[in-house]
Design a protein around this motif. Structure first.
Motif, PDB file in Angstrom:
ATOM      1  N   THR A 294       0.869  -1.173   0.000  1.00 45.73           N
ATOM      2  CA  THR A 294       0.000   0.000   0.000  1.00 45.73           C
ATOM      3  C   THR A 294       0.906   1.222   0.000  1.00 45.73           C
ATOM      4  O   THR A 294       1.894   1.274   0.724  1.00 45.73           O
ATOM      5  CB  THR A 294      -0.904   0.020   1.250  1.00 45.73           C
ATOM      6  N   ASN A 295       0.572   2.178  -0.845  1.00 49.16           N
ATOM      7  CA  ASN A 295       1.315   3.422  -0.927  1.00 49.16           C
ATOM      8  C   ASN A 295       0.478   4.540  -0.361  1.00 49.16           C
ATOM      9  O   ASN A 295      -0.642   4.755  -0.808  1.00 49.16           O
ATOM     10  CB  ASN A 295       1.601   3.735  -2.403  1.00 49.16           C
ATOM     11  N   ILE A 296       1.018   5.242   0.620  1.00 54.26           N
ATOM     12  CA  ILE A 296       0.303   6.369   1.216  1.00 54.26           C
ATOM     13  C   ILE A 296       1.052   7.634   0.814  1.00 54.26           C
ATOM     14  O   ILE A 296       2.250   7.767   1.092  1.00 54.26           O
ATOM     15  CB  ILE A 296       0.256   6.232   2.752  1.00 54.26           C
ATOM     16  N   THR A 297       0.374   8.524   0.147  1.00 52.68           N
ATOM     17  CA  THR A 297       1.016   9.733  -0.367  1.00 52.68           C
ATOM     18  C   THR A 297       0.210  10.953   0.073  1.00 52.68           C
ATOM     19  O   THR A 297      -1.012  10.899   0.063  1.00 52.68           O
ATOM     20  CB  THR A 297       1.056   9.696  -1.915  1.00 52.68           C
ATOM     21  N   VAL A 298       0.894  12.011   0.450  1.00 53.86           N
ATOM     22  CA  VAL A 298       0.184  13.254   0.753  1.00 53.86           C
ATOM     23  C   VAL A 298       0.567  14.293  -0.295  1.00 53.86           C
ATOM     24  O   VAL A 298       1.743  14.466  -0.615  1.00 53.86           O
ATOM     25  CB  VAL A 298       0.502  13.784   2.165  1.00 53.86           C
ATOM     26  N   VAL A 299      -0.440  14.936  -0.834  1.00 55.02           N
ATOM     27  CA  VAL A 299      -0.256  15.902  -1.905  1.00 55.02           C
ATOM     28  C   VAL A 299      -0.746  17.267  -1.438  1.00 55.02           C
ATOM     29  O   VAL A 299      -1.828  17.381  -0.872  1.00 55.02           O
ATOM     30  CB  VAL A 299      -1.080  15.484  -3.150  1.00 55.02           C
TER      31      VAL A 299
ATOM     32  N   PRO B 291       3.466  15.946  -4.581  1.00 51.49           N
ATOM     33  CA  PRO B 291       3.557  14.894  -3.570  1.00 51.49           C
ATOM     34  C   PRO B 291       4.646  15.271  -2.571  1.00 51.49           C
ATOM     35  O   PRO B 291       5.783  15.496  -2.956  1.00 51.49           O
ATOM     36  CB  PRO B 291       3.958  13.649  -4.361  1.00 51.49           C
ATOM     37  N   ARG B 292       4.281  15.369  -1.314  1.00 52.40           N
ATOM     38  CA  ARG B 292       5.251  15.836  -0.318  1.00 52.40           C
ATOM     39  C   ARG B 292       5.643  14.761   0.675  1.00 52.40           C
ATOM     40  O   ARG B 292       6.545  14.939   1.487  1.00 52.40           O
ATOM     41  CB  ARG B 292       4.684  17.042   0.430  1.00 52.40           C
ATOM     42  N   PHE B 293       4.942  13.654   0.616  1.00 45.45           N
ATOM     43  CA  PHE B 293       5.201  12.605   1.592  1.00 45.45           C
ATOM     44  C   PHE B 293       4.777  11.287   0.971  1.00 45.45           C
ATOM     45  O   PHE B 293       3.778  11.218   0.279  1.00 45.45           O
ATOM     46  CB  PHE B 293       4.369  12.874   2.850  1.00 45.45           C
ATOM     47  N   ASN B 294       5.566  10.245   1.230  1.00 45.49           N
ATOM     48  CA  ASN B 294       5.232   8.942   0.672  1.00 45.49           C
ATOM     49  C   ASN B 294       5.686   7.854   1.625  1.00 45.49           C
ATOM     50  O   ASN B 294       6.815   7.871   2.094  1.00 45.49           O
ATOM     51  CB  ASN B 294       5.935   8.796  -0.682  1.00 45.49           C
ATOM     52  N   ARG B 295       4.786   6.949   1.961  1.00 46.54           N
ATOM     53  CA  ARG B 295       5.188   5.830   2.797  1.00 46.54           C
ATOM     54  C   ARG B 295       4.606   4.541   2.230  1.00 46.54           C
ATOM     55  O   ARG B 295       3.480   4.514   1.762  1.00 46.54           O
ATOM     56  CB  ARG B 295       4.719   6.038   4.231  1.00 46.54           C
ATOM     57  N   ILE B 296       5.405   3.487   2.307  1.00 47.67           N
ATOM     58  CA  ILE B 296       4.956   2.191   1.811  1.00 47.67           C
ATOM     59  C   ILE B 296       4.643   1.295   3.001  1.00 47.67           C
ATOM     60  O   ILE B 296       5.416   1.225   3.948  1.00 47.67           O
ATOM     61  CB  ILE B 296       6.063   1.540   0.946  1.00 47.67           C
TER      62      ILE B 296
END
Ligand SMILES: Nc1ncnc2c1ncn2[C@@H]1O[C@H](COP(=O)(O)OP(=O)(O)OP(=O)(O)O)[C@@H](O)[C@H]1O
Ligand SMILES: [Mg+2]
Length: 374
Positions: free
Chosen positions: A206-211, A216-221
């Motif tokens: 699952t990819n969690i991204t904040v835009v 896109p300023r943040f990405n966590r797997i």
């Protein structure tokens, strides 16, 4: 050649290599927007791709060849996405400098921010903006991407082994953002103090991204993904993975809106209850994981105070009632989103190939859209 010919169209191919599937999307840019002109998906042998990384390049090359044989996609230049623990995305603050200077400075600065050796990494960066601190220092915000060389080399050899040419490598989550929201200069700025989160659920990741404002300023797997739910059912009922996956799709999560719809007509209610319970437990862990990520993001940023809108996408997001669970657990608006709801048209030729895979197609489509720029 080299001249601007008004009205000409350009096409681009995106290739999404996943744990269970390899997908290809061909997109054309027309004067009035984007059109999906070709699509295809084939399964990948178990174990050939693990945790988002290509393990068996030969098997992946064979799957890609198969994909070209069975889809109407034509062309050899492709954009490929990567998403795994060896692709690191970090938003960093540095003293302001010119682009050229940053190019060399980043080699020295990067090590402070990434858990891999810089010598083993390929670095890329994007300048997001600059600002003055209260102490009058001129600073800049830079989005740093570091990808492990060996991991990239495996992707290159899988693609070349299939007789294709790699045009561009992209971070998969950036492709998803592009497919759903467009490039930063094409979208309206978000309201001040707000951001959008995108949760992309596949089988293994699952990819969690904040835009924010299209960036896109943040990405966590996270490894809590579609397979997590399937495995929970397999364990509790002691059935095989395929059977559990089928049950997951048919039963899903219980309806928490109070509606009395019969999720699985004809099935033993006790059996359904056991499945519900096992998935619900995983869904609660999933919600906690997403919340931790978003909370972390909010503590790292001074401007954004809340995340009020969440886009849910990827094949795994089709789990029945998951959006409602997330909405309740995260206290935010959750929208199930695909790129064909406005941004990208589907040509009649691609319609059949796409079939029911709209939610799974988002990464491949975003990769293709990224290739249109270059
Ligand atoms: N209707 C559905 N309801 C619930 N889950 C579904 C549904 N359809 C597909 N899924 C789940 O989606 C997941 C497959 O996602 P997807 O095809 O995007 O993975 P992938 O791209 O092969 O893998 P990766 O995680 O490497 O990206 C599986 O866990 C599958 O059970
Ligand atoms: Mg995938």
């Amino acid at each position: 050649m080299g001249s601007l010919s008004i009205g000409s169209s350009q096409t681009s191919i995106g290739l999404d290599i996943g744990t269970g599937h390899v997908r290809v999307a061909q997109v054309k840019s027309t004067g009035s927007g984007f059109v999906l002109t070709g699509y295809g998906s084939v399964t990948v042998p178990m174990g050939a791709v693990a945790d988002g990384e290509i393990v068996d390049t030969g098997a992946v090359s064979a799957a890609i060849k198969d994909l070209w044989r069975h889809s109407k996609v034509r062309g050899k230049n492709v954009s490929v996405g990567v998403s795994n623990q060896r692709v690191i995305v970090r938003l960093i603050d540095l003293p302001f400098m010119e682009r050229g200077e940053l190019q060399s400075a980043i080699q020295y600065q990067a090590q402070d921010y990434i858990p891999m050796a810089v010598e083993d990494s390929i670095l890329d960066f994007q300048i997001i903006g600059d600002y003055m601190t209260s102490a009058d220092e001129h600073m800049m915000e830079v989005l740093l991407v570091a990808a492990h060389r060996e991991m990239i080399a495996n992707a290159v050899s899988a693609v070349e082994g299939a007789g294709l040419k790699l045009d561009q490598i992209d971070v998969s989550s950036f492709a998803v953002v592009r497919a759903l929201m467009g490039e930063s200069d094409q979208i309206l700025p978000d309201d001040e103090g707000q951001a959008t989160a995108i949760i992309h659920i596949s089988s293994g990741l699952t990819n969690i991204t904040v835009v924010e404002r299209g960036v896109p300023r943040f990405n966590r797997i996270s490894s809590l993904a579609g397979s997590t739910f399937t495995q929970a059912i397999a364990n509790v009922l002691n059935v095989g993975f395929d059977e559990a996956d089928d049950l997951k799709r048919r039963i899903g999560l219980p309806d928490i809106s109070g509606g009395a719809e019969d999720a699985a007509p004809g099935m033993d209610p006790e059996y359904v209850a056991v499945v519900h319970e096992s998935i619900e437990r995983e869904a609660n862990k999933f919600i906690a994981e997403v919340r931790r990520s978003l909370d972390y993001y909010l503590t790292q940023t001074s401007q954004v105070r809340s995340i009020q809108r969440i886009f849910l996408t990827g094949s795994g997001s089709q789990l029945r009632n998951l959006a409602a669970y997330l909405e309740k657990g995260l206290q935010a608006q959750v929208l199930v989103a695909d790129p064909f709801d406005g941004r990208v048209q589907i040509s009649s030729g691609a319609q059949q190939a796409l079939g029911a895979d709209k939610m799974g197609a988002v990464t491949a489509v975003g990769l293709a859209l990224g290739g249109l720029r270059s």
